[in-house]
Motif scaffolding. Structure first.
Motif, PDB file in Angstrom:
ATOM      1  N   MET B 217      64.936  17.724  -9.546  1.00 13.08           N
ATOM      2  CA  MET B 217      63.950  18.775  -8.625  1.00 13.08           C
ATOM      3  C   MET B 217      64.958  19.477  -7.484  1.00 13.08           C
ATOM      4  SD  MET B 217      60.947  19.674  -9.895  1.00 13.08           S
ATOM      5  CE  MET B 217      61.518  21.105  -8.838  1.00 13.08           C
ATOM      6  N   ASP B 218      65.528  20.465  -8.051  1.00 12.53           N
ATOM      7  CA  ASP B 218      65.834  21.540  -6.244  1.00 12.53           C
ATOM      8  C   ASP B 218      65.619  22.612  -6.167  1.00 12.53           C
ATOM      9  OD1 ASP B 218      69.346  20.845  -5.697  1.00 12.53           O
ATOM     10  OD2 ASP B 218      68.790  23.391  -5.571  1.00 12.53           O
ATOM     11  N   VAL B 219      65.206  22.476  -4.458  1.00 12.80           N
ATOM     12  CA  VAL B 219      64.911  23.012  -3.432  1.00 12.80           C
ATOM     13  C   VAL B 219      65.517  23.455  -2.330  1.00 12.80           C
ATOM     14  CG1 VAL B 219      63.055  21.306  -2.276  1.00 12.80           C
ATOM     15  CG2 VAL B 219      62.205  23.249  -2.108  1.00 12.80           C
ATOM     16  N   ALA B 220      64.872  24.976  -2.393  1.00 12.60           N
ATOM     17  CA  ALA B 220      66.314  25.860  -1.181  1.00 12.60           C
ATOM     18  C   ALA B 220      65.709  26.327  -0.643  1.00 12.60           C
ATOM     19  CB  ALA B 220      67.687  25.716  -1.768  1.00 12.60           C
ATOM     20  N   PRO B 221      65.989  27.628   0.436  1.00 11.81           N
ATOM     21  CA  PRO B 221      65.486  28.519   0.812  1.00 11.81           C
ATOM     22  C   PRO B 221      65.786  29.943  -0.169  1.00 11.81           C
ATOM     23  CG  PRO B 221      66.089  27.738   2.949  1.00 11.81           C
ATOM     24  CD  PRO B 221      66.341  27.310   1.784  1.00 11.81           C
ATOM     25  N   THR B 222      66.741  29.763  -0.652  1.00 16.05           N
ATOM     26  CA  THR B 222      67.258  30.831  -1.109  1.00 16.05           C
ATOM     27  C   THR B 222      68.149  30.272  -2.233  1.00 16.05           C
ATOM     28  OG1 THR B 222      68.688  32.605   0.118  1.00 16.05           O
ATOM     29  CG2 THR B 222      69.400  32.374  -2.120  1.00 16.05           C
ATOM     30  N   ILE B 223      67.535  30.327  -3.880  1.00 16.87           N
ATOM     31  CA  ILE B 223      68.210  30.161  -5.288  1.00 16.87           C
ATOM     32  C   ILE B 223      69.289  30.159  -6.051  1.00 16.87           C
ATOM     33  CG2 ILE B 223      67.355  28.951  -7.129  1.00 16.87           C
ATOM     34  CD1 ILE B 223      64.521  29.711  -7.000  1.00 16.87           C
ATOM     35  N   LYS B 224      70.277  29.062  -5.526  1.00 11.59           N
ATOM     36  CA  LYS B 224      71.466  29.581  -6.208  1.00 11.59           C
ATOM     37  C   LYS B 224      72.255  28.384  -7.286  1.00 11.59           C
ATOM     38  CE  LYS B 224      73.504  28.226  -1.503  1.00 11.59           C
ATOM     39  NZ  LYS B 224      73.745  27.555  -0.262  1.00 11.59           N
ATOM     40  N   SER B 225      73.331  28.234  -7.907  1.00  7.24           N
ATOM     41  CA  SER B 225      73.241  27.474  -8.448  1.00  7.24           C
ATOM     42  C   SER B 225      73.981  27.041  -7.814  1.00  7.24           C
ATOM     43  CB  SER B 225      75.386  28.045  -9.502  1.00  7.24           C
ATOM     44  OG  SER B 225      75.632  27.638  -8.095  1.00  7.24           O
ATOM     45  N   LEU B 226      73.567  25.242  -9.021  1.00  5.65           N
ATOM     46  CA  LEU B 226      73.735  23.885  -8.141  1.00  5.65           C
ATOM     47  C   LEU B 226      75.269  23.890  -7.790  1.00  5.65           C
ATOM     48  CD1 LEU B 226      72.171  21.701 -10.766  1.00  5.65           C
ATOM     49  CD2 LEU B 226      71.232  22.681  -8.170  1.00  5.65           C
ATOM     50  N   ALA B 227      75.828  22.764  -6.572  1.00  9.40           N
ATOM     51  CA  ALA B 227      76.776  22.269  -6.344  1.00  9.40           C
ATOM     52  C   ALA B 227      77.244  22.036  -7.549  1.00  9.40           C
ATOM     53  CB  ALA B 227      76.666  21.708  -5.278  1.00  9.40           C
ATOM     54  N   ILE B 228      78.590  21.877  -7.993  1.00 10.27           N
ATOM     55  CA  ILE B 228      80.036  21.400  -8.752  1.00 10.27           C
ATOM     56  C   ILE B 228      79.499  19.572  -8.812  1.00 10.27           C
ATOM     57  CG2 ILE B 228      81.969  21.261  -9.806  1.00 10.27           C
ATOM     58  CD1 ILE B 228      82.566  23.229  -8.046  1.00 10.27           C
ATOM     59  N   PRO B 229      79.252  18.748  -8.165  1.00 11.37           N
ATOM     60  CA  PRO B 229      78.737  17.214  -8.478  1.00 11.37           C
ATOM     61  C   PRO B 229      77.252  16.927  -8.987  1.00 11.37           C
ATOM     62  CG  PRO B 229      79.584  17.630  -6.195  1.00 11.37           C
ATOM     63  CD  PRO B 229      79.928  19.009  -6.652  1.00 11.37           C
ATOM     64  N   ALA B 230      76.520  18.215  -8.733  1.00 10.16           N
ATOM     65  CA  ALA B 230      75.360  18.028  -9.493  1.00 10.16           C
ATOM     66  C   ALA B 230      75.962  18.119 -10.372  1.00 10.16           C
ATOM     67  CB  ALA B 230      74.894  18.529  -8.208  1.00 10.16           C
ATOM     68  N   GLN B 231      76.152  19.240 -11.149  1.00  9.13           N
ATOM     69  CA  GLN B 231      76.431  20.029 -12.142  1.00  9.13           C
ATOM     70  C   GLN B 231      77.156  19.080 -13.294  1.00  9.13           C
ATOM     71  OE1 GLN B 231      74.568  22.354 -12.933  1.00  9.13           O
ATOM     72  NE2 GLN B 231      74.540  21.678 -15.181  1.00  9.13           N
ATOM     73  N   SER B 232      78.224  18.257 -12.871  1.00  7.48           N
ATOM     74  CA  SER B 232      79.337  17.682 -13.312  1.00  7.48           C
ATOM     75  C   SER B 232      77.779  17.070 -13.583  1.00  7.48           C
ATOM     76  CB  SER B 232      80.057  17.619 -12.945  1.00  7.48           C
ATOM     77  OG  SER B 232      80.317  16.961 -11.838  1.00  7.48           O
ATOM     78  N   LEU B 233      77.216  15.743 -12.570  1.00  2.55           N
ATOM     79  CA  LEU B 233      77.032  14.365 -13.057  1.00  2.55           C
ATOM     80  C   LEU B 233      75.536  14.732 -13.994  1.00  2.55           C
ATOM     81  CD1 LEU B 233      76.837  11.481 -12.074  1.00  2.55           C
ATOM     82  CD2 LEU B 233      74.627  12.614 -10.951  1.00  2.55           C
ATOM     83  N   ILE B 234      74.847  16.136 -14.245  1.00  5.00           N
ATOM     84  CA  ILE B 234      73.593  16.113 -14.333  1.00  5.00           C
ATOM     85  C   ILE B 234      74.606  16.299 -16.322  1.00  5.00           C
ATOM     86  CG2 ILE B 234      72.204  17.760 -15.800  1.00  5.00           C
ATOM     87  CD1 ILE B 234      72.008  18.110 -12.576  1.00  5.00           C
ATOM     88  N   ASP B 235      75.526  16.835 -16.106  1.00  3.36           N
ATOM     89  CA  ASP B 235      76.073  16.516 -18.090  1.00  3.36           C
ATOM     90  C   ASP B 235      76.661  15.638 -18.254  1.00  3.36           C
ATOM     91  OD1 ASP B 235      76.048  19.328 -17.931  1.00  3.36           O
ATOM     92  OD2 ASP B 235      77.741  20.107 -16.962  1.00  3.36           O
ATOM     93  N   GLN B 236      77.078  14.767 -17.736  1.00  2.00           N
ATOM     94  CA  GLN B 236      77.313  13.507 -17.957  1.00  2.00           C
ATOM     95  C   GLN B 236      75.849  12.535 -18.171  1.00  2.00           C
ATOM     96  OE1 GLN B 236      79.289  11.395 -14.647  1.00  2.00           O
ATOM     97  NE2 GLN B 236      78.499   9.647 -15.396  1.00  2.00           N
ATOM     98  N   TRP B 237      74.884  12.835 -18.001  1.00  2.75           N
ATOM     99  CA  TRP B 237      73.891  12.057 -18.040  1.00  2.75           C
ATOM    100  C   TRP B 237      73.292  12.060 -19.242  1.00  2.75           C
ATOM    101  CZ3 TRP B 237      69.995  11.904 -12.833  1.00  2.75           C
ATOM    102  CH2 TRP B 237      71.386  11.302 -11.849  1.00  2.75           C
TER     103      TRP B 237
END
Lengths: 78, 287
Positions: B217-237
């Motif tokens: 879950m990622d909560v932020a006042p303005t939704i924007k694409s996930l940071a690169i390290p987060a996205q690459s970790l998700i891809d890895q998993w």
């Protein structure tokens, strides 16, 4: 102007304020929500959003005086 | 009566002569029992600021049939001990104890729910085969312990800037932590042991044979694409066969806001995901 708008949105988001901000708006000492935790969050957000690195030496009260000062600082980094 | 019941029971769990404050929010007896959840709290001020949100989420889950345990790490919140005496290894050992206590009580697998630095705690626990964790819920996880610690040290530097004191540098503070055993940062006596331990944590080294599902879950006042390290970790998993669901919701980052704030959508989305995951899962007890 585009950069100013982006930074204004970033500040409003981090500080959780809806009041309009202009380049002349005072930050440090002017916005009660502007505490040290907020400053650290703003620096992290700026680094992540604009792909910049802020050096310890650059963390100075002068760049947080007004919105305009912060915009000029970021402008010089990107 | 039901309301009092859902509000939770505070008590102390004693382990290795450490008294840990815990809040146990028991499952609503009017619905089918769905499972147990252990919360792994955020760090420092982030933990204090997120307490109200964590309890609200625990109550929302209890209402749906989950039993939720919310502990305070040793030396924080209402637990015994001083922050200066705490270390990551002590916290890990205590959370392992809370997990086995909850597993015993709920007679089944436990879902781990980590907030910010607590997400790294969830990953550490879940990587242990004995823990037998299949589901993780991660709220705005911290992925890199060293970067997180440097941001924490920055708090001291910013404080000195704001109050017009002599300016320090993060590099010097880091050096001081190598030389001295303790450094005060924003009211917390940070030990060099704690600093080194947290600085060595990396989400990308996570390995687990038991984890099958992750809610990110990622909560932020303005939704924007996930940071690169987060996205690459998700891809890895995902490549490893872990089913990762990413949900981004709009709301305040309540662990960092000056006033206590709430992200209602985060609670709704988390509860919804767990219910959906539970109805698909026929193997574990309760679900």
């Amino acid at each position: 102007m585009a950069l100013t708008n982006k930074i204004v949105v970033l500040l409003q988001d981090v500080l959780q304020i809806s009041q309009p901000l202009t380049e002349d708006s005072t930050l440090l000492g002017g916005v009660p929500e502007f505490d040290s935790m907020a400053v650290v969050s703003i620096l992290t957000e700026l680094e992540e959003s604009f792909g910049i690195m802020v050096d310890d030496d650059e963390i100075d009260a002068s760049i947080f005086e007004t919105v305009g000062a912060l915009v000029s600082f970021v402008e010089g980094k990107i | 009566m039901v309301v009092t019941f859902l509000s939770g029971t505070p008590f102390f769990l004693e382990h290795s002569s450490r008294r840990l404050f815990v809040l146990l929010v028991d499952a609503n007896l009017d619905v089918a029992f769905k499972g147990a959840i252990l919360h792994l709290p955020a760090f420092g001020e982030e933990m204090n600021k997120s307490r109200a949100m964590v309890v609200s989420q625990a109550r929302a889950l209890a209402h749906e049939g989950y039993t939720v345990l919310v502990p305070d790490y040793f030396g924080t919140g209402d637990s015994a001990g001083d922050f200066s005496e705490a270390s990551w290894d002590v916290w890990l050992e205590d959370m392992r104890y809370c997990l086995s206590w909850l597993q015993g009580k709920a007679e089944g697998t436990v879902t781990l729910w980590g907030l910010r630095l607590g997400a790294l705690m969830a990953l550490e626990l879940a990587s242990e085969a004995a823990a037998n964790i299949s589901k993780l819920v991660l709220w705005n996880p911290v992925l890199h312990g060293e970067r997180y610690m440097l941001q924490f040290l920055r708090l001291r530097l910013v404080n000195s800037m704001m109050y017009g004191e002599t300016k320090e540098k993060v590099a010097d503070l880091k050096e001081r932590l190598n030389q001295e055993s303790m450094l005060e940062v924003a009211g917390y006596e940070l030990s060099s042991v704690m600093f080194q331990e947290i600085a060595s944590l990396k989400a990308k080294t996570f390995e687990s044979k038991s984890v099958k599902q992750v809610l990110w879950m990622d909560v932020a006042p303005t939704i924007k694409s996930l940071a690169i390290p987060a996205q690459s970790l998700i891809d890895q998993w995902l490549a490893k066969g872990i089913n990762v669901d990413v949900a981004q919701v709009a709301g305040p980052q309540f662990w960092a806001t000056q006033e206590v704030s709430r992200a209602e959508e985060l609670i709704e989305a988390t509860t919804h995901w767990l219910n959906a995951a539970c109805s698909e899962d026929v193997e574990s007890v309760g679900c």
